[in-house]
Design a protein around this motif. Sequence first.
Motif: not given
Length: 552
Positions: A185, A202, A207, A210-211, A224-225, A227-228, A231
């Motif tokens: 990460e 996280p 959010i 996680t990664f 990130y579920q 939501q990347i 990010l």
Amino acid sequence: MKKHLTKVVLSCLVIAGSLSSCSKSSSSSKNVSRATGWKINAKEGGFEYNSDFKEQETPPGTVFIEGGTFTKGKVQDDIMHDWNNTPTQQHVQSFYMDETEVTNKMYMEYLDYLKKVYPPEDPKYENIYKGALPDTLVWRNRLGFNETMTNNYLRHPAYAEYPVVGVNWVQATQYAEWRTDRVNEIQLVREGFLAEDAMYAPINGEIEGTFSTEAYLNNPESVYQGQIDSLQGKKKKDSINTFAKRSSGIIMPEYRLPTETEWEYAAQALIGSREYNNYRGRKKYPWEGDYTRNGQRVGRGDQLANFKQGKGDYGGIAGWSDDGADITAQVKSYKPNDFGLYDMSGNVSEWVADVYRPIVDDQISDFNYYRGNVFKKKAIGEDGKVQVLEDKIVYDTLPNGKIVAINLPGEIKEVAIGEEETYLRTNFDKSDNRGYRDGDAGSSRFFERFSDDEDNNRKMYDAPRHKVERDSSGNLIRQYDTSNYRTSLINDEVRVYKGGSWRDRAFWLDPAQRRYLPQYMATDDIGFRCAMSRVGSKSKSKNKTVRHKKVR
């Protein structure tokens, strides 16, 4: 004279020009395919590849171990007569290993992360944090006052740089998986594929999710579920998602427990005893000599490791301690071996990856020997994509009743391999290879050769079979196997641990000695350290010798 000088100057200019052109040619040629002549990394599109990759960088907390050949299982003493370390010649590939055991402080960072990302007060996350907690009750003794360690050893700053204990094999492997994701990460943050503070989102509750390294490589939009996108870092081109790949050269291989062969090779550190292409003499401990005391001028007579001196003697008399410790010692309290590794004997014994068997079958493998392979593949969904466990958490109840999370949200779902991968292969033919050539007719005997029970008919060992079940109310029911007809304690869930500890006599300090314990059990004298395979060259660039010279 002037003509001669002019010729010399012209010659120098020609040489310089040729060198410059060679340099330009070599730099441009690496971005031109030798297969097709097409451009690589062209701005117009096409094949992208990290042509500037030099070599794998040393992972955080580790030192480089250059691989080689050695005799595994070679001991000077075998007073236990276990016959489980018959010498075999083995070759080990280069790898990286933690310079110290994983400390309480390092493990506390892991617990802190789990607690913040998966709050235990949330019922669906409750067992994630609880399952990762070390067993602090390992310090208790029926006839000993050890409550101070029970209450303080893991969390008190006085023990911050002491090796973590009370961690079973399953927990150690899960720590290594978590560490892999955190290191990769921050690698992606450093290289601009993720935003500068992406890894904190996280933890701070900005959010959910996680990664996961494998999820990122196989289905990056799911990280990130999902939501990347918000990010991503400076590598993102306008509105186009830009993701790193294995070919980018920045994703590190996984942290893991070292194999038994790797651990023993690293502990021996025979590089300090070599003469040309041979090893000189015999090395009983990770240091030079056959004794546990320092023979050098500075510190003469000091013990070189933390171990039990004798009955009732765990460190020496007050004011003149032999090893400076009664239980574990702070890491780096003693000199490292020739590889730069600390406490490869003494302090705590260490889990390794292997399933225990008394024999080492070097007739089948003498290269990176390891018993414990369970080959799996990534599950593919109906949409043709790798399946990611978005909200689902997969738990496992260990034989002692402890519940641990096997898969966390956002991780890749894996399944056993089948005929599609094994048909007409000669190098493997099934998913689970932990018992390969140990119980079949080609290598030894079954304990129940003529049994009608298919499960028993292919096993060499008959270990106790304790059961943990739940009643209708969800309460755990622990059932003990009380049979008097079990032949051993060995099964496929028993793992090897290596090295002597603060509880052990000097006999166990020999790196070739080996013992075993069920993977779900923990003690106050077993810890662990992580390893990582090296990809690419066997040796580091600066240590390479010229093997081929251009003949003009």
